[in-house]
Write an enzyme that holds these catalytic residues in place. Sequence first.
Site, PDB file in Angstrom:
ATOM      1  N   LYS A 151      12.934 -14.424  33.941  1.00  0.00           N
ATOM      2  CA  LYS A 151      12.780 -12.985  33.736  1.00  0.00           C
ATOM      3  C   LYS A 151      13.229 -12.263  35.002  1.00  0.00           C
ATOM      4  O   LYS A 151      12.811 -12.607  36.108  1.00  0.00           O
ATOM      5  CB  LYS A 151      11.301 -12.656  33.479  1.00  0.00           C
ATOM      6  CG  LYS A 151      11.076 -11.289  32.861  1.00  0.00           C
ATOM      7  CD  LYS A 151      11.493 -11.286  31.408  1.00  0.00           C
ATOM      8  CE  LYS A 151      10.757 -10.307  30.524  1.00  0.00           C
ATOM      9  NZ  LYS A 151      11.003 -10.589  29.108  1.00  0.00           N
TER      10      LYS A 151
ATOM     11  N   THR B  72       9.851 -15.819  28.543  1.00  0.00           N
ATOM     12  CA  THR B  72      10.016 -14.956  29.724  1.00  0.00           C
ATOM     13  C   THR B  72       8.995 -13.819  29.687  1.00  0.00           C
ATOM     14  O   THR B  72       8.620 -13.290  30.730  1.00  0.00           O
ATOM     15  CB  THR B  72      11.454 -14.407  29.822  1.00  0.00           C
ATOM     16  OG1 THR B  72      11.717 -13.537  28.729  1.00  0.00           O
ATOM     17  CG2 THR B  72      12.471 -15.540  29.837  1.00  0.00           C
ATOM     18  N   ASP B  73       8.535 -13.469  28.498  1.00  0.00           N
ATOM     19  CA  ASP B  73       7.472 -12.471  28.403  1.00  0.00           C
ATOM     20  C   ASP B  73       6.178 -12.987  29.037  1.00  0.00           C
ATOM     21  O   ASP B  73       5.443 -12.228  29.682  1.00  0.00           O
ATOM     22  CB  ASP B  73       7.230 -12.125  26.922  1.00  0.00           C
ATOM     23  CG  ASP B  73       6.341 -10.899  26.758  1.00  0.00           C
ATOM     24  OD1 ASP B  73       6.852  -9.779  26.945  1.00  0.00           O
ATOM     25  OD2 ASP B  73       5.138 -11.083  26.480  1.00  0.00           O
TER      26      ASP B  73
ATOM     27  N   PHE C  18      38.490  -3.576  67.890  1.00  0.00           N
ATOM     28  CA  PHE C  18      39.116  -4.647  67.107  1.00  0.00           C
ATOM     29  C   PHE C  18      40.572  -4.740  67.542  1.00  0.00           C
ATOM     30  O   PHE C  18      41.382  -3.865  67.252  1.00  0.00           O
ATOM     31  CB  PHE C  18      38.997  -4.389  65.601  1.00  0.00           C
ATOM     32  CG  PHE C  18      39.479  -5.534  64.756  1.00  0.00           C
ATOM     33  CD1 PHE C  18      38.924  -6.809  64.898  1.00  0.00           C
ATOM     34  CD2 PHE C  18      40.505  -5.369  63.835  1.00  0.00           C
ATOM     35  CE1 PHE C  18      39.369  -7.884  64.134  1.00  0.00           C
ATOM     36  CE2 PHE C  18      40.959  -6.438  63.061  1.00  0.00           C
ATOM     37  CZ  PHE C  18      40.384  -7.691  63.216  1.00  0.00           C
TER      38      PHE C  18
ATOM     39  N   ARG D  74      36.173   2.149  68.106  1.00  0.00           N
ATOM     40  CA  ARG D  74      36.096   2.554  66.698  1.00  0.00           C
ATOM     41  C   ARG D  74      34.634   2.671  66.276  1.00  0.00           C
ATOM     42  O   ARG D  74      33.741   2.160  66.930  1.00  0.00           O
ATOM     43  CB  ARG D  74      36.805   1.524  65.814  1.00  0.00           C
ATOM     44  CG  ARG D  74      36.138   0.158  65.832  1.00  0.00           C
ATOM     45  CD  ARG D  74      36.716  -0.770  64.764  1.00  0.00           C
ATOM     46  NE  ARG D  74      35.946  -2.032  64.728  1.00  0.00           N
ATOM     47  CZ  ARG D  74      36.139  -3.003  63.854  1.00  0.00           C
ATOM     48  NH1 ARG D  74      37.084  -2.895  62.954  1.00  0.00           N
ATOM     49  NH2 ARG D  74      35.389  -4.098  63.875  1.00  0.00           N
TER      50      ARG D  74
ATOM     51  N   GLN E  75      32.771 -10.157  62.996  1.00  0.00           N
ATOM     52  CA  GLN E  75      32.429 -11.576  63.126  1.00  0.00           C
ATOM     53  C   GLN E  75      31.612 -11.815  64.392  1.00  0.00           C
ATOM     54  O   GLN E  75      30.561 -12.481  64.357  1.00  0.00           O
ATOM     55  CB  GLN E  75      33.698 -12.440  63.187  1.00  0.00           C
ATOM     56  CG  GLN E  75      34.402 -12.657  61.847  1.00  0.00           C
ATOM     57  CD  GLN E  75      35.415 -11.577  61.510  1.00  0.00           C
ATOM     58  OE1 GLN E  75      35.314 -10.429  61.991  1.00  0.00           O
ATOM     59  NE2 GLN E  75      36.374 -11.902  60.668  1.00  0.00           N
TER      60      GLN E  75
ATOM     61  N   ASN F 243      32.204  -4.226  56.165  1.00  0.00           N
ATOM     62  CA  ASN F 243      32.773  -3.336  57.181  1.00  0.00           C
ATOM     63  C   ASN F 243      33.156  -2.044  56.463  1.00  0.00           C
ATOM     64  O   ASN F 243      34.180  -1.980  55.786  1.00  0.00           O
ATOM     65  CB  ASN F 243      33.989  -4.005  57.833  1.00  0.00           C
ATOM     66  CG  ASN F 243      34.487  -3.236  59.043  1.00  0.00           C
ATOM     67  OD1 ASN F 243      33.977  -2.162  59.353  1.00  0.00           O
ATOM     68  ND2 ASN F 243      35.476  -3.797  59.732  1.00  0.00           N
TER      69      ASN F 243
ATOM     70  N   HIS G  86      34.651   1.091  56.505  1.00  0.00           N
ATOM     71  CA  HIS G  86      35.611   1.707  57.407  1.00  0.00           C
ATOM     72  C   HIS G  86      35.437   3.216  57.520  1.00  0.00           C
ATOM     73  O   HIS G  86      35.191   3.902  56.527  1.00  0.00           O
ATOM     74  CB  HIS G  86      37.036   1.388  56.940  1.00  0.00           C
ATOM     75  CG  HIS G  86      37.235  -0.061  56.653  1.00  0.00           C
ATOM     76  ND1 HIS G  86      37.187  -1.024  57.634  1.00  0.00           N
ATOM     77  CD2 HIS G  86      37.456  -0.728  55.491  1.00  0.00           C
ATOM     78  CE1 HIS G  86      37.395  -2.221  57.087  1.00  0.00           C
ATOM     79  NE2 HIS G  86      37.554  -2.065  55.790  1.00  0.00           N
TER      80      HIS G  86
END
Lengths: 300, 300, 300, 300
Positions: free
Chosen positions: A13, A58-59, A177, A194, A237, A263, A265
């Site tokens: 569930k 699942t109930d 970078f 950046r 990284q 990332n 941007h």
Amino acid sequence: MSVIEVGDNRYGKEAIRLVRLIRGAERHAVRDLTVSIALEGDFDASYADGDNALVIATDTMKNTVYAFAADGLDGRDGVDGSIEAFGRRLAEHFASFGQVDRATVRLREHRWAPIETGPGPATDAFARDGSWTRIATVSAGGDSAGGGSAGGGSVGSIAIEAGIEDLSVMKTAKSSFAGFPRDEYTTLAEAADRIMATQVSARWRYAIPDIDHDALFEAVRRTFLEVFAEHDSPSVQASIWIVGRAILERHPELAEITLTMPNLHHWAVDLRPFGLDNRGEVFVPTREPYGLIEATVRRV
Amino acid sequence: MSVIEVGDNRYGKEAIRLVRLIRGAERHAVRDLTVSIALEGDFDASYADGDNALVIATDTMKNTVYAFAADGLDGRDGVDGSIEAFGRRLAEHFASFGQVDRATVRLREHRWAPIETGPGPATDAFARDGSWTRIATVSAGGDSAGGGSAGGGSVGSIAIEAGIEDLSVMKTAKSSFAGFPRDEYTTLAEAADRIMATQVSARWRYAIPDIDHDALFEAVRRTFLEVFAEHDSPSVQASIWIVGRAILERHPELAEITLTMPNLHHWAVDLRPFGLDNRGEVFVPTREPYGLIEATVRRV
Amino acid sequence: MSVIEVGDNRYGKEAIRLVRLIRGAERHAVRDLTVSIALEGDFDASYADGDNALVIATDTMKNTVYAFAADGLDGRDGVDGSIEAFGRRLAEHFASFGQVDRATVRLREHRWAPIETGPGPATDAFARDGSWTRIATVSAGGDSAGGGSAGGGSVGSIAIEAGIEDLSVMKTAKSSFAGFPRDEYTTLAEAADRIMATQVSARWRYAIPDIDHDALFEAVRRTFLEVFAEHDSPSVQASIWIVGRAILERHPELAEITLTMPNLHHWAVDLRPFGLDNRGEVFVPTREPYGLIEATVRRV
Amino acid sequence: MSVIEVGDNRYGKEAIRLVRLIRGAERHAVRDLTVSIALEGDFDASYADGDNALVIATDTMKNTVYAFAADGLDGRDGVDGSIEAFGRRLAEHFASFGQVDRATVRLREHRWAPIETGPGPATDAFARDGSWTRIATVSAGGDSAGGGSAGGGSVGSIAIEAGIEDLSVMKTAKSSFAGFPRDEYTTLAEAADRIMATQVSARWRYAIPDIDHDALFEAVRRTFLEVFAEHDSPSVQASIWIVGRAILERHPELAEITLTMPNLHHWAVDLRPFGLDNRGEVFVPTREPYGLIEATVRRV
């Protein structure tokens, strides 16, 4: 003629929503969880023969979560009120069914904080703090020798993973970078300065079994934020490595941590057509496409 | 034979995303906005004749937002750095085009707070605080007598609306709902003590033109939270009145406030089948269906 | 000292989800609706005095929708099975309460089509067709002279609006945008041949009361698609006019139509850095920002 | 003292949006894709040393996708225009970098169909068909002996997975759920006749390398729908088996298929309080919680 069979399978569930109100003598507290249950085990007959004799509905899983919430999650009598402890109790319950090989419980906790008022924090009114979500995954191994009822089998190994999601952070300095290879399809300029923005997802495993889950979660979260804020980042990284290693170094209870960092941007807008300089001040934040960097940092 | 014509119409640019980084001497600050522009005016020819001579391109609107952000939003030199002020500058710019009768700028500000570190708040690293969103709508009337370029027309009346969205709050006591009429389709039990949860959207207008938008926004937000926490609620309707009236009473700068409050029902789980009592502790929070109550509270 | 009062207000139930299964002799049919109810009227006491005596519970609204669905929506015995007819019945019911001045019912229908199998369409299996959503809004005026129970008041004017949402369409030829004014913030190049993509929302009012809602909806949808496909577009504005006018011309039952068309920009990718020409073949579809053009075309 | 190291890791670009317009002599065609790239390989230095010398920028990945789209996806000259073929070309390109051990390309295709007009399908206007999404995942093994540029290494094994997502289907007959075990937390009644609704996700692997991807995808999709419509379902588990086995039996090209089927519960509304019978006609469709059943059916 080939034979066809059922391979890997699981069922359960998802998205069981639960608010547990703790009516303390002086103040209320709210626990707001989303819980999911998944079972693996001796369920081939439900597929190949349409035989539901071993299929825990699942109930029923949903009902069990609500029933267990009645006397759990409140931290009363010194009992561990963490989502990890609640998840463990559920996982062990389902793993104790003889037909279950593994029960996995995933939990997300949505945060509510008392509203600040003049005389102090309200005792019975709360505001949602959507800044991050605490998560945990607990799985318990079963012993499929037993029969079809809870307690019929024994519970084996427990694996607990803690984590955080939906935590958006941004560095506006100390992020670059450069030095990446250039081929015929490379147009990206090197960036000495950046914006780095990401929505972190972190999951970690503990090396030792008995820990204070609430305290350690909070400690890891703080270390993440502090190191993220302070470090110099030559790439996403490297940020994962620097942050992940610091977390393992400062918190010996952790065996490993997996960090997922999109990332997101932020492109500097070219303002020259309007006779303006953009000195790293005006950016378009973007949602797609985005870089996605994921790595595990671990103790050997 | 009937005649067919263009009726009410507007056009503009939606979802202009903007991050403005303010590089202070000691610390950075981040403004993260979503801006939308809509124009009404003398644009019938663009519909009926396909004549774009008066159609300010929506791409130009986007460029204008970025250009204006370069020397705005930083609060430098005592200039108002609020979204209301930024919106007003944009609205007046577009309203000054001769063909524009009304320019409406809607703004949403997404919040970033400096990350807390050991030595204090980080100077250049931020975490997203998703607990609520500040909004504003500024519209400026134009004077369509002029020609097709900025400045060709004069700018008339300004209307400013401030507000807040995405603020989720919950009362776990002092909330009831009773005394409502019962007809053949009524099954709801009266509730002397229920959870009231809502995701508030509030918008208000100021009675006086020159105010400190940032300070007043913060004051209204605090009053909302405080009164929401403290009051006794016999219904969501009454909560809107009590909270709205208190805001107008405490903040004479406001002429009126419109509060929209979905009633996000929390249903107590029936635990009796499991041999348990639910003493108002275990709830299912729901997303649909939900009540929706909206009202304006105003000064006469 | 100023007086504070309740101004405009409304309340109701949103997002009532309903699947009505019609068990025909030879085949099933599925109606899948989302319904919302909103009431305006004599509700000031519920705000200012916390008096719920006239407040029809939103839970009762939900129950009423399900009860009315039991003998509605099936088109049996020649009864109109359209969402317009279902909405009208609900609106008139709520407007008949004495305290109600206006009851507004909004409906969205999610489409399921029989699955195609070898022997023909399945009689009891369906696939969701997510290509567009039919919508309707029905409001009924009440007569607030009466008391607090259904039938206590009389029902007055009915207003019906039909429409379509979630319909995404694209023109890959016969679309341009040129001749727009250029100011200091304009960088957009004129485009003689561009992709025009939009997700249409259309809403229309009928000039005459008794019509075949299902047939007219389908006719308007077809006209929209046909004219959208065939026309030459010098702008989104002109497209709205051309399409809207054609719909009014071909369907005299309509009094007016409002078309909302986001301009979902497709930017041609600059492939020259890779030694390639982009002859209008490679595009980045974007979600934000987007143009938004909305206009009513009406019969005078 | 323990040693800390980088463990499993991958990085890439997600959510690259691409529309490829194919300008045929008689008619246009539109390919609308979302592409993601992920690389694994010799990237430890980028983490542990902040050395980007081997890090192919994710921006370069994006550019490569657009460049490859210029002469791909059009099916011209008998070249395979499937997303599988496009994905393979991209995967092999990235796997040919010496530092890459494995390049994985995931693709989703969003469907546009020519608009139907009086004279036939439009040649340059399209409507989005949101009824399902075709997906594929292609991964190519690299040979990390080489250097840091494309072509420096050789490409090894290719793995192709095809699939479908966002396909919502419903059975209104021939679906039951009974015979499941009952414990103290079980309240669910046995159902001899229930609605079964699900949003299918299917992924499959081919047993043989050279196939007509477009034709097989369409054949598998049709088999899924046909068997889903016709079979008797004693549980979602059994449905997965029956449908999965039929697909493998009818399509010997497939080695295995994994089906994920959320059970989107439709609860019959209790209409007795309103003096009405609900003969399986009025349901509340729900979104949460939901069952989730996932299994692989495979050829041995």
